[in-house]
Design an enzyme around this catalytic site. Structure first.
Site, short mmCIF file in Angstrom:
data_model
loop_
_atom_site.label_atom_id
_atom_site.label_comp_id
_atom_site.label_asym_id
_atom_site.label_seq_id
_atom_site.Cartn_x
_atom_site.Cartn_y
_atom_site.Cartn_z
N LYS A 147 19.82 -52.37 -25.76
CA LYS A 147 18.93 -52.35 -25.71
C LYS A 147 18.57 -53.17 -24.16
O LYS A 147 19.52 -53.14 -23.14
CB LYS A 147 19.06 -54.14 -26.17
CG LYS A 147 19.23 -55.31 -27.57
CD LYS A 147 17.81 -54.68 -27.60
CE LYS A 147 18.01 -55.38 -30.05
NZ LYS A 147 16.44 -54.89 -30.24
N ASP A 177 15.94 -49.66 -27.04
CA ASP A 177 15.20 -50.73 -27.77
C ASP A 177 14.97 -51.96 -26.48
O ASP A 177 15.64 -52.69 -26.03
CB ASP A 177 15.76 -51.59 -29.08
CG ASP A 177 15.07 -52.44 -29.77
OD1 ASP A 177 13.64 -52.85 -28.86
OD2 ASP A 177 14.95 -53.16 -30.50
N GLU A 195 12.17 -47.35 -28.68
CA GLU A 195 11.63 -48.77 -29.67
C GLU A 195 10.34 -49.41 -28.72
O GLU A 195 11.25 -50.38 -27.76
CB GLU A 195 12.68 -49.22 -30.28
CG GLU A 195 12.01 -49.92 -31.33
CD GLU A 195 13.30 -50.37 -32.27
OE1 GLU A 195 13.31 -51.56 -33.33
OE2 GLU A 195 14.27 -49.93 -32.45
N ASP A 246 8.67 -50.85 -33.96
CA ASP A 246 9.20 -52.33 -34.32
C ASP A 246 7.96 -53.71 -34.57
O ASP A 246 7.07 -53.75 -35.46
CB ASP A 246 10.06 -52.73 -33.47
CG ASP A 246 10.88 -53.57 -34.05
OD1 ASP A 246 10.54 -54.11 -35.75
OD2 ASP A 246 11.66 -53.82 -33.85
N LYS A 264 11.15 -53.44 -41.41
CA LYS A 264 12.03 -54.42 -42.12
C LYS A 264 11.31 -55.81 -42.26
O LYS A 264 9.82 -55.48 -42.68
CB LYS A 264 12.29 -55.07 -40.41
CG LYS A 264 13.00 -54.68 -39.12
CD LYS A 264 12.82 -55.38 -37.69
CE LYS A 264 13.51 -55.02 -36.80
NZ LYS A 264 13.70 -55.67 -35.29
#
Length: 355
Positions: free
Chosen positions: A166, A195, A223, A248, A272
């Site tokens: 992250k 991400d 991402e 995403d 997701k």
């Protein structure tokens, strides 16, 4: 047994809260537990299907209370008395009942569980395949750099071959230092996935992509580097051809995916089930991506196994799914039934079929 017809007689809800091993922090929020609403759908022939929905205030815009309220007041009334054999109509009614995707996902997963049980096959077979094992990465949340390095080393020692880091929680210089230090600690054979969770502007992201590419590290993708609605920014970064770009939060449904695919704005899309509202929309997105030559990743919120099992099933049987990010299995203190873990490998047995 109330009757032989597969009619939806009752839908019951049960809140779940599973404490995490440690708090998990992204550029958007911090999570301390895997919160979900378990959904049990009972048919008049005695069959019960199980699913679960996980809210996320910063991604899907809901909470445990709004999720339960939407299920009780909108979703459940739309489905009681409906025949599960009228499958297409049932899914249409479900998806039209609310705009809250985790609520739709919770019930749709239970319906798929029921459908698999009705024909006595595993969920993987219902989805079109037999594979039941996937290999996931492991995510390192934003925290003090020594703690991130310690986690990276621990995950590598457990056999993980890909780490998702992250970024975007502060200065770009700090992000670059995190990535370089973690990469060195993990070793040259470990793939890195970054991400940013929408943290950067387009200009900031252009600098980040350029500087990250210059490091010449084994980075699979960056991402969601920019805001979800910033399609132009995603397209600009993808056109730079320096590092692959993944969407995403930009993609919840098929139309979102098509908007990006039609302008060649991304290299990959993260699917997701809590964003798509379940398996049906996820399949449409994956098929659209495949038609454009864009591969997908199956990811997750911090969820319970009731929704992670079908996510694993989906990832396992779809060839266009190139990456798997279903590491929530490892984040809870108390391991749950339904998924066997062996290092980074996740294996489901007969998904939710013996419950």
């Amino acid at each position: 047994m109330a009757g032989l017809e597969p009619i939806i007689q009752k839908i019951q809800l049960r809140p779940i809260s599973l404490p995490l091993v440690r708090p998990f922090t992204t550029a958007m929020h911090t999570v301390t537990a895997a919160d979900a609403v378990q959904v049990d759908v009972l048919l008049t022939n005695g069959t019960v299907g199980h699913g679960a929905g996980t809210p996320n205030a910063v991604v899907t815009g809901d909470t445990m209370s709004t999720l339960q309220e939407n299920l009780q007041t909108q979703v459940i009334p739309a489905l009681i008395g409906r025949d599960i054999r009228d499958w297409n109509s049932l899914l249409t009614r479900l998806h039209a009942s609310t705009s809250e995707q985790p609520a739709i996902a919770a019930v749709e997963l239970a319906l798929y569980d029921l459908r698999a049980k009705q024909v006595s096959i595993p969920l993987t077979a219902l989805l079109g395949g037999q594979q039941r094992t996937v290999t996931t990465d492991m995510t390192i949340g934003i925290q003090a750099l020594p703690d991130m390095v310690s986690e990276a080393k621990a995950f590598v020692s457990r056999g993980f071959k890909a780490l998702k880091i992250k970024v975007g929680g502060g200065r770009l210089a700090d992000d670059l230092e995190r990535v370089k230090t973690i990469a060195k600690a993990a070793g040259p054979d470990i793939r890195l996935r970054l991400d940013a969770n929408q943290a950067w502007t387009t200009d900031q992201a252009k600098v980040a992509v350029t500087e990250l590419a210059a490091l010449q590290l084994p980075i699979d993708f960056i991402e969601q580097p920019v805001a979800a609605r910033n399609h132009e920014g995603l397209a600009t970064l993808t056109a730079m051809r320096q590092l692959p770009i993944m969407a995403d939060e930009s993609v919840f449904g098929f139309q979102d995916a098509l908007a990006l695919l039609s302008r060649h704005a991304v290299n990959h899309i993260n699917i997701k089930l809590m964003k798509t509202g379940g398996l049906a929309e996820a399949a449409k997105i994956d098929a659209a991506c495949a038609s454009f030559g864009v591969t997908t990743m199956v990811g997750c919120m911090i969820e319970s196994n009731l929704s992670l099992v079908p996510a694993i099933a989906f990832a396992a049987v779809h060839d266009n799914v190139t990456f798997t990010d279903l590491d929530a299995v490892y984040m809870v203190k108390k391991q749950q039934a339904g998924i066997q873990t062996h290092g980074p490998q996740l294996t489901i047995g007969d998904p939710m079929h013996d419950a």
